[in-house]
Design a protein around this motif. Structure first.
Motif, mmCIF file in Angstrom:
data_model
loop_
_atom_site.group_PDB
_atom_site.id
_atom_site.type_symbol
_atom_site.label_atom_id
_atom_site.label_comp_id
_atom_site.label_asym_id
_atom_site.label_seq_id
_atom_site.Cartn_x
_atom_site.Cartn_y
_atom_site.Cartn_z
ATOM 1 N N LYS A 1 0.839 -1.212 0.000
ATOM 2 C CA LYS A 1 0.000 0.000 0.000
ATOM 3 C C LYS A 1 0.872 1.260 0.000
ATOM 4 N N PRO A 2 1.710 1.426 -0.991
ATOM 5 C CA PRO A 2 2.592 2.595 -0.976
ATOM 6 C C PRO A 2 1.796 3.873 -1.199
ATOM 7 N N GLY A 3 2.281 4.937 -0.596
ATOM 8 C CA GLY A 3 1.605 6.211 -0.807
ATOM 9 C C GLY A 3 0.836 6.616 0.421
ATOM 10 N N SER A 4 0.436 7.874 0.412
ATOM 11 C CA SER A 4 -0.304 8.410 1.545
ATOM 12 C C SER A 4 -1.399 9.317 1.025
ATOM 13 N N THR A 5 -2.550 9.278 1.711
ATOM 14 C CA THR A 5 -3.647 10.160 1.287
ATOM 15 C C THR A 5 -3.422 11.587 1.796
ATOM 16 N N ARG A 6 -2.422 11.734 2.684
ATOM 17 C CA ARG A 6 -2.144 13.087 3.208
ATOM 18 C C ARG A 6 -1.358 13.872 2.165
ATOM 19 N N VAL A 7 -1.927 14.952 1.705
ATOM 20 C CA VAL A 7 -1.275 15.734 0.653
ATOM 21 C C VAL A 7 0.006 16.328 1.201
ATOM 22 N N GLY A 8 1.068 16.195 0.437
ATOM 23 C CA GLY A 8 2.343 16.770 0.852
ATOM 24 C C GLY A 8 3.246 15.806 1.593
ATOM 25 N N LYS A 9 2.690 14.690 2.072
ATOM 26 C CA LYS A 9 3.545 13.720 2.775
ATOM 27 C C LYS A 9 4.337 12.943 1.730
ATOM 28 N N VAL A 10 5.642 12.946 1.882
ATOM 29 C CA VAL A 10 6.479 12.273 0.890
ATOM 30 C C VAL A 10 6.831 10.885 1.398
ATOM 31 N N THR A 11 6.372 9.864 0.691
ATOM 32 C CA THR A 11 6.760 8.491 1.025
ATOM 33 C C THR A 11 7.982 8.173 0.189
ATOM 34 N N ARG A 12 9.077 7.815 0.868
ATOM 35 C CA ARG A 12 10.301 7.542 0.117
ATOM 36 C C ARG A 12 10.491 6.037 -0.017
ATOM 37 N N CYS A 13 10.628 5.601 -1.247
ATOM 38 C CA CYS A 13 10.785 4.177 -1.517
ATOM 39 C C CYS A 13 12.122 3.935 -2.188
ATOM 40 N N ILE A 14 12.699 2.790 -1.885
ATOM 41 C CA ILE A 14 13.898 2.391 -2.613
ATOM 42 C C ILE A 14 13.664 1.002 -3.172
ATOM 43 N N ASP A 15 13.839 0.849 -4.450
ATOM 44 C CA ASP A 15 13.670 -0.445 -5.088
ATOM 45 C C ASP A 15 15.040 -0.901 -5.554
ATOM 46 N N VAL A 16 15.534 -1.963 -4.900
ATOM 47 C CA VAL A 16 16.896 -2.414 -5.143
ATOM 48 C C VAL A 16 16.875 -3.595 -6.110
ATOM 49 N N ALA A 17 17.908 -3.707 -6.903
ATOM 50 C CA ALA A 17 17.959 -4.681 -7.999
ATOM 51 C C ALA A 17 16.721 -4.472 -8.853
ATOM 52 N N GLY A 18 16.343 -3.188 -8.963
ATOM 53 C CA GLY A 18 15.091 -2.817 -9.608
ATOM 54 C C GLY A 18 15.118 -2.912 -11.102
ATOM 55 N N GLY A 19 16.350 -2.942 -11.652
ATOM 56 C CA GLY A 19 16.519 -3.197 -13.077
ATOM 57 C C GLY A 19 15.556 -2.448 -13.972
ATOM 58 N N THR A 20 14.636 -3.217 -14.498
ATOM 59 C CA THR A 20 13.795 -2.686 -15.555
ATOM 60 C C THR A 20 12.611 -1.871 -15.041
ATOM 61 N N GLY A 21 12.516 -1.692 -13.732
ATOM 62 C CA GLY A 21 11.516 -0.744 -13.228
ATOM 63 C C GLY A 21 10.118 -1.294 -13.037
#
Lengths: 181, 250
Positions: free
Chosen positions: B37-57
Protein backbone atom coordinates in the motif's frame (compact mmCIF):
# COMPACT_ATOMS: atom_id res chain seq x y z
CA UNK A 1 8.81 6.36 15.94
CA UNK A 2 9.73 10.03 15.68
CA UNK A 3 7.46 13.10 15.84
CA UNK A 4 4.37 11.21 17.03
CA UNK A 5 3.18 10.28 13.53
CA UNK A 6 0.79 7.39 13.36
CA UNK A 7 2.31 4.24 11.88
CA UNK A 8 1.18 3.72 8.30
CA UNK A 9 -1.26 0.90 7.54
CA UNK A 10 1.38 -1.14 5.73
CA UNK A 11 3.53 -1.30 8.89
CA UNK A 12 0.60 -2.37 11.07
CA UNK A 13 -0.49 -4.94 8.50
CA UNK A 14 2.93 -6.51 8.43
CA UNK A 15 3.41 -6.45 12.21
CA UNK A 16 -0.04 -7.67 13.19
CA UNK A 17 -1.68 -9.06 10.06
CA UNK A 18 -3.87 -7.41 7.44
CA UNK A 19 -7.44 -6.25 8.03
CA UNK A 20 -9.25 -8.15 10.80
CA UNK A 21 -6.15 -10.23 11.55
CA UNK A 22 -4.64 -7.33 13.47
CA UNK A 23 -7.65 -7.19 15.82
CA UNK A 24 -7.55 -10.97 16.21
CA UNK A 25 -3.84 -10.76 17.06
CA UNK A 26 -4.64 -8.25 19.81
CA UNK A 27 -7.43 -10.43 21.23
CA UNK A 28 -5.20 -13.51 21.17
CA UNK A 29 -2.44 -11.58 22.94
CA UNK A 30 -4.94 -10.48 25.61
CA UNK A 31 -6.11 -14.10 26.05
CA UNK A 32 -2.48 -15.22 26.43
CA UNK A 33 -1.95 -12.54 29.09
CA UNK A 34 -5.05 -13.89 30.84
CA UNK A 35 -3.45 -17.34 30.95
CA UNK A 36 -0.31 -15.82 32.53
CA UNK A 37 -2.43 -13.90 35.06
CA UNK A 38 -3.85 -17.18 36.43
CA UNK A 39 -0.57 -17.85 38.24
CA UNK A 40 -0.20 -17.32 42.00
CA UNK A 41 0.72 -13.87 43.27
CA UNK A 42 3.20 -15.52 45.60
CA UNK A 43 5.74 -17.91 44.02
CA UNK A 44 5.52 -20.42 46.86
CA UNK A 45 1.72 -20.40 47.25
CA UNK A 46 -0.13 -23.59 46.31
CA UNK A 47 -3.11 -23.20 44.03
CA UNK A 48 -6.16 -25.29 43.35
CA UNK A 49 -8.00 -25.59 40.05
CA UNK A 50 -10.80 -23.56 41.63
CA UNK A 51 -8.43 -20.70 42.53
CA UNK A 52 -6.91 -20.65 39.05
CA UNK A 53 -10.29 -20.55 37.33
CA UNK A 54 -11.48 -17.80 39.67
CA UNK A 55 -8.45 -15.71 38.77
CA UNK A 56 -9.13 -16.25 35.10
CA UNK A 57 -12.73 -15.12 35.46
CA UNK A 58 -11.51 -12.03 37.32
CA UNK A 59 -9.29 -11.20 34.33
CA UNK A 60 -12.44 -10.83 32.23
CA UNK A 61 -14.12 -8.34 34.56
CA UNK A 62 -12.72 -5.04 33.20
CA UNK A 63 -13.72 -5.87 29.61
CA UNK A 64 -16.90 -7.96 29.97
CA UNK A 65 -18.93 -5.74 27.66
CA UNK A 66 -16.37 -6.16 24.85
CA UNK A 67 -15.93 -9.92 25.18
CA UNK A 68 -18.88 -11.10 23.05
CA UNK A 69 -17.63 -9.04 20.11
CA UNK A 70 -14.06 -10.24 20.67
CA UNK A 71 -15.08 -13.91 20.66
CA UNK A 72 -17.32 -13.40 17.63
CA UNK A 73 -14.36 -11.89 15.79
CA UNK A 74 -12.12 -14.81 16.73
CA UNK A 75 -14.73 -17.24 15.45
CA UNK A 76 -14.90 -15.42 12.11
CA UNK A 77 -12.86 -17.41 9.63
CA UNK A 78 -9.88 -15.85 7.88
CA UNK A 79 -10.60 -17.53 4.56
CA UNK A 80 -13.62 -18.95 2.76
CA UNK A 81 -13.38 -22.40 4.34
CA UNK A 82 -14.07 -23.52 6.99
CA UNK A 83 -17.15 -21.36 7.56
CA UNK A 84 -16.39 -20.98 11.26
CA UNK A 85 -13.11 -20.64 13.14
CA UNK A 86 -13.78 -23.71 15.31
CA UNK A 87 -10.17 -24.03 16.40
CA UNK A 88 -10.22 -20.56 17.96
CA UNK A 89 -13.49 -21.26 19.81
CA UNK A 90 -12.29 -24.54 21.28
CA UNK A 91 -8.71 -23.49 21.99
CA UNK A 92 -9.44 -20.81 24.59
CA UNK A 93 -11.18 -22.92 27.32
CA UNK A 94 -8.77 -25.80 26.57
CA UNK A 95 -5.75 -23.58 27.28
CA UNK A 96 -7.35 -22.25 30.46
CA UNK A 97 -8.09 -25.81 31.66
CA UNK A 98 -4.56 -26.98 30.91
CA UNK A 99 -3.01 -24.06 32.75
CA UNK A 100 -5.31 -24.56 35.75
CA UNK A 101 -4.34 -28.23 35.97
CA UNK A 102 -0.63 -27.36 35.70
CA UNK A 103 -0.89 -24.73 38.43
CA UNK A 104 -2.69 -27.15 40.73
CA UNK A 105 -0.12 -29.88 39.97
CA UNK A 106 -2.81 -32.21 38.76
CA UNK A 107 -0.68 -34.95 37.30
CA UNK A 108 -3.20 -37.36 35.88
CA UNK A 109 -1.95 -39.87 33.33
CA UNK A 110 -3.40 -41.86 30.49
CA UNK A 111 -6.93 -41.08 29.38
CA UNK A 112 -7.75 -39.25 32.60
CA UNK A 113 -5.32 -36.48 31.49
CA UNK A 114 -7.72 -35.76 28.64
CA UNK A 115 -10.98 -36.35 30.47
CA UNK A 116 -9.95 -34.12 33.36
CA UNK A 117 -8.99 -31.26 31.06
CA UNK A 118 -12.07 -31.72 28.89
CA UNK A 119 -14.30 -31.53 31.96
CA UNK A 120 -12.57 -28.42 33.32
CA UNK A 121 -12.63 -26.76 29.90
CA UNK A 122 -16.37 -27.37 29.64
CA UNK A 123 -16.92 -26.06 33.17
CA UNK A 124 -14.88 -22.95 32.49
CA UNK A 125 -16.63 -22.30 29.16
CA UNK A 126 -20.03 -22.55 30.87
CA UNK A 127 -18.92 -20.30 33.74
CA UNK A 128 -17.56 -17.69 31.33
CA UNK A 129 -20.78 -17.72 29.34
CA UNK A 130 -22.69 -17.26 32.59
CA UNK A 131 -20.36 -14.38 33.50
CA UNK A 132 -21.26 -12.54 30.31
CA UNK A 133 -24.95 -12.44 31.28
CA UNK A 134 -24.71 -12.39 35.07
CA UNK A 135 -21.26 -11.31 36.29
CA UNK A 136 -22.27 -11.14 39.97
CA UNK A 137 -23.19 -14.83 40.23
CA UNK A 138 -20.39 -16.17 38.01
CA UNK A 139 -18.05 -17.35 40.77
CA UNK A 140 -20.84 -19.15 42.65
CA UNK A 141 -21.90 -20.80 39.40
CA UNK A 142 -18.33 -21.95 38.77
CA UNK A 143 -18.03 -23.37 42.28
CA UNK A 144 -21.31 -25.25 41.83
CA UNK A 145 -20.12 -26.79 38.59
CA UNK A 146 -16.76 -27.81 40.08
CA UNK A 147 -18.50 -29.47 43.03
CA UNK A 148 -20.84 -31.35 40.74
CA UNK A 149 -17.86 -32.47 38.70
CA UNK A 150 -16.07 -33.76 41.81
CA UNK A 151 -19.19 -35.65 42.92
CA UNK A 152 -19.63 -37.09 39.44
CA UNK A 153 -16.04 -38.23 39.18
CA UNK A 154 -16.20 -39.74 42.67
CA UNK A 155 -19.41 -41.48 41.72
CA UNK A 156 -17.86 -42.70 38.49
CA UNK A 157 -14.83 -44.14 40.28
CA UNK A 158 -17.11 -45.71 42.93
CA UNK A 159 -19.13 -47.36 40.15
CA UNK A 160 -15.90 -48.61 38.61
CA UNK A 161 -14.66 -50.07 41.91
CA UNK A 162 -17.99 -51.70 42.66
CA UNK A 163 -18.25 -53.06 39.12
CA UNK A 164 -14.75 -54.50 39.45
CA UNK A 165 -15.71 -56.19 42.72
CA UNK A 166 -18.86 -57.71 41.25
CA UNK A 167 -16.96 -58.91 38.19
CA UNK A 168 -14.29 -60.67 40.25
CA UNK A 169 -16.89 -62.24 42.49
CA UNK A 170 -18.62 -63.76 39.45
CA UNK A 171 -15.28 -65.03 38.13
CA UNK A 172 -14.62 -66.70 41.48
CA UNK A 173 -18.07 -68.29 41.47
CA UNK A 174 -17.56 -69.57 37.91
CA UNK A 175 -14.19 -71.10 38.88
CA UNK A 176 -15.62 -72.78 41.98
CA UNK A 177 -18.35 -74.35 39.81
CA UNK A 178 -15.70 -75.67 37.43
CA UNK A 179 -17.00 -73.58 34.51
CA UNK A 180 -13.64 -71.84 34.19
CA UNK A 181 -10.14 -73.19 34.73
CA UNK B 1 29.17 -13.42 -13.36
CA UNK B 2 25.98 -11.79 -12.12
CA UNK B 3 26.67 -8.61 -14.08
CA UNK B 4 27.36 -10.55 -17.27
CA UNK B 5 24.22 -12.66 -16.92
CA UNK B 6 22.10 -9.61 -16.55
CA UNK B 7 23.88 -7.66 -19.27
CA UNK B 8 23.08 -10.57 -21.52
CA UNK B 9 19.45 -10.88 -20.56
CA UNK B 10 18.69 -7.19 -20.02
CA UNK B 11 16.88 -6.37 -23.19
CA UNK B 12 14.81 -9.54 -23.23
CA UNK B 13 14.36 -9.83 -19.44
CA UNK B 14 10.67 -9.15 -19.30
CA UNK B 15 9.87 -11.31 -22.30
CA UNK B 16 11.78 -14.15 -20.72
CA UNK B 17 10.07 -13.62 -17.37
CA UNK B 18 6.78 -13.90 -19.19
CA UNK B 19 7.85 -17.11 -20.85
CA UNK B 20 9.30 -18.58 -17.65
CA UNK B 21 6.37 -17.92 -15.43
CA UNK B 22 3.78 -17.76 -18.21
CA UNK B 23 3.03 -14.16 -17.39
CA UNK B 24 2.38 -15.00 -13.75
CA UNK B 25 5.27 -12.84 -12.53
CA UNK B 26 3.09 -9.83 -13.35
CA UNK B 27 0.41 -11.08 -10.98
CA UNK B 28 2.99 -11.71 -8.29
CA UNK B 29 4.40 -8.22 -8.67
CA UNK B 30 0.89 -6.73 -8.54
CA UNK B 31 0.20 -8.58 -5.31
CA UNK B 32 3.59 -7.58 -3.92
CA UNK B 33 2.91 -3.90 -4.42
CA UNK B 34 -0.73 -4.10 -3.23
CA UNK B 35 0.47 -5.65 0.00
CA UNK B 36 2.68 -2.64 0.66
CA UNK B 37 0.00 0.00 0.00
CA UNK B 38 2.59 2.60 -0.98
CA UNK B 39 1.61 6.21 -0.81
CA UNK B 40 -0.30 8.41 1.55
CA UNK B 41 -3.65 10.16 1.29
CA UNK B 42 -2.14 13.09 3.21
CA UNK B 43 -1.27 15.73 0.65
CA UNK B 44 2.34 16.77 0.85
CA UNK B 45 3.55 13.72 2.78
CA UNK B 46 6.48 12.27 0.89
CA UNK B 47 6.76 8.49 1.03
CA UNK B 48 10.30 7.54 0.12
CA UNK B 49 10.79 4.18 -1.52
CA UNK B 50 13.90 2.39 -2.61
CA UNK B 51 13.67 -0.44 -5.09
CA UNK B 52 16.90 -2.41 -5.14
CA UNK B 53 17.96 -4.68 -8.00
CA UNK B 54 15.09 -2.82 -9.61
CA UNK B 55 16.52 -3.20 -13.08
CA UNK B 56 13.80 -2.69 -15.56
CA UNK B 57 11.52 -0.74 -13.23
CA UNK B 58 8.65 -3.23 -12.90
CA UNK B 59 8.19 -2.67 -9.20
CA UNK B 60 9.01 1.04 -9.22
CA UNK B 61 6.38 1.69 -11.86
CA UNK B 62 3.78 -0.31 -10.00
CA UNK B 63 4.56 1.57 -6.79
CA UNK B 64 4.14 4.92 -8.50
CA UNK B 65 0.93 3.82 -10.23
CA UNK B 66 -0.54 2.43 -7.00
CA UNK B 67 0.20 5.63 -5.11
CA UNK B 68 -1.30 7.74 -7.89
CA UNK B 69 -4.39 5.64 -8.58
CA UNK B 70 -5.32 4.43 -5.12
CA UNK B 71 -4.12 7.27 -2.92
CA UNK B 72 -3.99 10.23 -5.32
CA UNK B 73 -0.40 10.59 -4.19
CA UNK B 74 1.97 12.43 -6.53
CA UNK B 75 4.59 13.13 -3.88
CA UNK B 76 5.91 9.58 -3.48
CA UNK B 77 9.46 9.11 -4.73
CA UNK B 78 11.24 5.95 -5.79
CA UNK B 79 14.99 5.51 -5.95
CA UNK B 80 15.66 2.69 -8.36
CA UNK B 81 19.00 1.00 -7.73
CA UNK B 82 20.70 -1.70 -9.78
CA UNK B 83 24.24 -2.98 -10.05
CA UNK B 84 23.91 -3.25 -13.79
CA UNK B 85 23.84 -0.13 -15.97
CA UNK B 86 22.23 -1.94 -18.90
CA UNK B 87 19.29 -3.04 -16.80
CA UNK B 88 18.93 0.55 -15.60
CA UNK B 89 18.95 1.79 -19.19
CA UNK B 90 16.09 -0.58 -19.95
CA UNK B 91 14.28 0.87 -16.96
CA UNK B 92 14.88 4.43 -18.11
CA UNK B 93 13.64 3.52 -21.58
CA UNK B 94 10.45 2.12 -20.12
CA UNK B 95 9.94 5.14 -17.89
CA UNK B 96 10.27 7.47 -20.87
CA UNK B 97 6.92 6.09 -22.02
CA UNK B 98 5.26 7.04 -18.74
CA UNK B 99 4.16 10.27 -17.07
CA UNK B 100 6.89 9.93 -14.43
CA UNK B 101 9.70 10.62 -16.88
CA UNK B 102 11.39 13.91 -16.11
CA UNK B 103 9.67 14.22 -12.72
CA UNK B 104 11.40 14.02 -9.34
CA UNK B 105 9.27 10.97 -8.54
CA UNK B 106 11.80 8.52 -9.95
CA UNK B 107 15.59 8.48 -9.90
CA UNK B 108 17.99 5.87 -11.25
CA UNK B 109 21.20 4.88 -9.48
CA UNK B 110 23.91 2.36 -10.18
CA UNK B 111 24.61 0.72 -6.86
CA UNK B 112 25.41 -2.50 -5.05
CA UNK B 113 22.68 -3.85 -2.76
CA UNK B 114 25.34 -5.20 -0.42
CA UNK B 115 26.91 -1.78 0.00
CA UNK B 116 24.66 1.04 -1.07
CA UNK B 117 26.98 3.72 0.31
CA UNK B 118 26.31 6.10 3.18
CA UNK B 119 26.72 9.21 1.07
CA UNK B 120 24.07 8.58 -1.54
CA UNK B 121 21.84 6.45 0.69
CA UNK B 122 22.05 7.79 4.25
CA UNK B 123 20.72 6.03 7.34
CA UNK B 124 17.03 6.15 8.27
CA UNK B 125 15.86 7.58 4.97
CA UNK B 126 13.26 5.32 3.42
CA UNK B 127 9.73 4.24 4.28
CA UNK B 128 9.69 1.23 1.97
CA UNK B 129 12.51 -0.98 0.73
CA UNK B 130 11.67 -3.45 -2.00
CA UNK B 131 13.74 -6.07 -3.74
CA UNK B 132 12.02 -8.31 -6.26
CA UNK B 133 13.70 -11.33 -7.84
CA UNK B 134 17.08 -9.79 -7.06
CA UNK B 135 18.27 -10.96 -3.68
CA UNK B 136 19.03 -14.50 -4.78
CA UNK B 137 21.70 -13.11 -7.09
CA UNK B 138 23.54 -11.40 -4.24
CA UNK B 139 26.52 -13.28 -2.85
CA UNK B 140 26.16 -11.88 0.67
CA UNK B 141 22.49 -11.88 1.58
CA UNK B 142 23.01 -10.82 5.23
CA UNK B 143 24.89 -7.75 3.96
CA UNK B 144 21.93 -6.82 1.76
CA UNK B 145 19.58 -7.20 4.75
CA UNK B 146 21.87 -5.09 6.96
CA UNK B 147 21.95 -2.34 4.36
CA UNK B 148 18.18 -2.51 4.05
CA UNK B 149 17.89 -2.13 7.81
CA UNK B 150 20.29 0.80 7.78
CA UNK B 151 18.55 2.85 5.12
CA UNK B 152 15.00 2.27 6.38
CA UNK B 153 13.43 4.63 8.87
CA UNK B 154 12.03 3.22 12.12
CA UNK B 155 8.58 1.91 11.18
CA UNK B 156 9.80 1.37 7.63
CA UNK B 157 8.93 -1.80 5.81
CA UNK B 158 11.25 -4.29 4.12
CA UNK B 159 9.66 -6.44 1.43
CA UNK B 160 11.23 -9.09 -0.74
CA UNK B 161 9.60 -11.00 -3.58
CA UNK B 162 11.64 -14.00 -4.60
CA UNK B 163 11.40 -17.49 -6.00
CA UNK B 164 11.21 -19.89 -3.10
CA UNK B 165 10.78 -23.51 -2.10
CA UNK B 166 7.64 -25.24 -3.30
CA UNK B 167 6.06 -26.87 -0.29
CA UNK B 168 3.78 -29.37 -2.03
CA UNK B 169 5.88 -32.45 -2.94
CA UNK B 170 4.00 -33.32 -6.16
CA UNK B 171 4.12 -29.73 -7.38
CA UNK B 172 7.78 -29.53 -6.31
CA UNK B 173 8.94 -32.35 -8.57
CA UNK B 174 6.92 -31.02 -11.52
CA UNK B 175 8.33 -27.56 -10.98
CA UNK B 176 11.89 -28.89 -10.73
CA UNK B 177 11.69 -30.73 -14.03
CA UNK B 178 10.09 -27.67 -15.63
CA UNK B 179 12.84 -25.42 -14.28
CA UNK B 180 15.75 -27.50 -15.35
CA UNK B 181 14.56 -28.52 -18.78
CA UNK B 182 12.09 -25.99 -20.13
CA UNK B 183 13.56 -22.74 -18.88
CA UNK B 184 17.12 -23.08 -20.23
CA UNK B 185 15.61 -24.35 -23.49
CA UNK B 186 13.45 -21.26 -23.73
CA UNK B 187 16.59 -19.28 -22.98
CA UNK B 188 18.27 -20.85 -25.96
CA UNK B 189 15.35 -20.35 -28.29
CA UNK B 190 14.19 -16.91 -27.28
CA UNK B 191 17.36 -15.24 -26.15
CA UNK B 192 20.09 -17.37 -27.68
CA UNK B 193 21.66 -17.77 -24.25
CA UNK B 194 21.24 -21.06 -22.46
CA UNK B 195 24.00 -20.54 -19.87
CA UNK B 196 22.50 -17.38 -18.35
CA UNK B 197 19.12 -19.00 -17.91
CA UNK B 198 20.69 -22.14 -16.54
CA UNK B 199 22.36 -19.89 -13.98
CA UNK B 200 19.04 -18.29 -13.12
CA UNK B 201 17.43 -21.65 -12.46
CA UNK B 202 20.33 -22.81 -10.30
CA UNK B 203 20.24 -19.62 -8.27
CA UNK B 204 16.59 -20.32 -7.46
CA UNK B 205 17.49 -23.77 -6.22
CA UNK B 206 20.30 -22.47 -3.98
CA UNK B 207 18.17 -19.85 -2.29
CA UNK B 208 17.24 -20.57 1.38
CA UNK B 209 13.79 -21.86 2.30
CA UNK B 210 11.03 -19.53 3.42
CA UNK B 211 11.69 -20.16 7.09
CA UNK B 212 15.48 -19.83 6.82
CA UNK B 213 15.18 -16.60 4.91
CA UNK B 214 12.70 -15.15 7.42
CA UNK B 215 15.19 -16.02 10.17
CA UNK B 216 17.91 -14.15 8.27
CA UNK B 217 15.61 -11.13 8.01
CA UNK B 218 14.92 -11.30 11.73
CA UNK B 219 18.67 -11.61 12.46
CA UNK B 220 19.26 -8.40 10.55
CA UNK B 221 17.14 -6.61 13.14
CA UNK B 222 13.71 -6.63 11.52
CA UNK B 223 10.53 -7.51 13.32
CA UNK B 224 8.90 -10.34 11.36
CA UNK B 225 5.63 -12.22 11.82
CA UNK B 226 5.15 -15.81 12.95
CA UNK B 227 7.39 -18.32 11.10
CA UNK B 228 4.56 -19.64 8.96
CA UNK B 229 2.82 -18.94 5.68
CA UNK B 230 0.73 -15.83 6.21
CA UNK B 231 3.07 -14.60 8.98
CA UNK B 232 6.69 -13.74 8.18
CA UNK B 233 6.14 -14.71 4.54
CA UNK B 234 3.33 -15.29 2.11
CA UNK B 235 3.59 -18.10 -0.42
CA UNK B 236 2.44 -17.45 -3.93
CA UNK B 237 1.38 -20.35 -6.12
CA UNK B 238 2.26 -23.01 -3.60
CA UNK B 239 5.67 -21.52 -2.79
CA UNK B 240 6.98 -21.05 -6.32
CA UNK B 241 7.58 -17.53 -5.14
CA UNK B 242 7.13 -15.91 -1.76
CA UNK B 243 6.84 -12.43 -0.32
CA UNK B 244 8.88 -11.91 2.85
CA UNK B 245 8.25 -8.81 4.94
CA UNK B 246 9.74 -7.19 8.00
CA UNK B 247 9.48 -3.94 9.88
CA UNK B 248 12.34 -1.91 11.29
CA UNK B 249 11.26 -1.03 14.79
CA UNK B 250 14.22 1.02 15.95
Amino acid sequence: MSNGDQLPDRTLDILFGPGEEARKTLIRAWLDEGINAMGPSNETAQMTVRDALHKRLEWNNPVLDKLPEAYALLATPSGILPPLGVKNIVEHPAKVAHRACRLANQNASGTSWYTQRAAIAAIYAAAELHQLTSPATATRFLDGLLEANDRASNAASDVLTFGNYIGRSWLAIARSKGLLP
Amino acid sequence: MVKEVFSSVASKYDVMNDAMSMGVHRLWKDEFVSLLKPGSTRVGKVTRCIDVAGGTGDIALRILDYAREKKADRDLVVDLVDINPEMLKEGQKRFRKTMYHGTPQVAFHVGNAQELGQERFPDNTYDIYTIAFGIRNCTDIPAVLREAHRVLKPGGVFACLEFSKVTQPALASMYESYSFSVIPLLGTIMAGDRASYQYLVESIRRFPSQEDFSRMISDAGFEVGEPEDGGAWRNLWGGISAIHTGVKVA
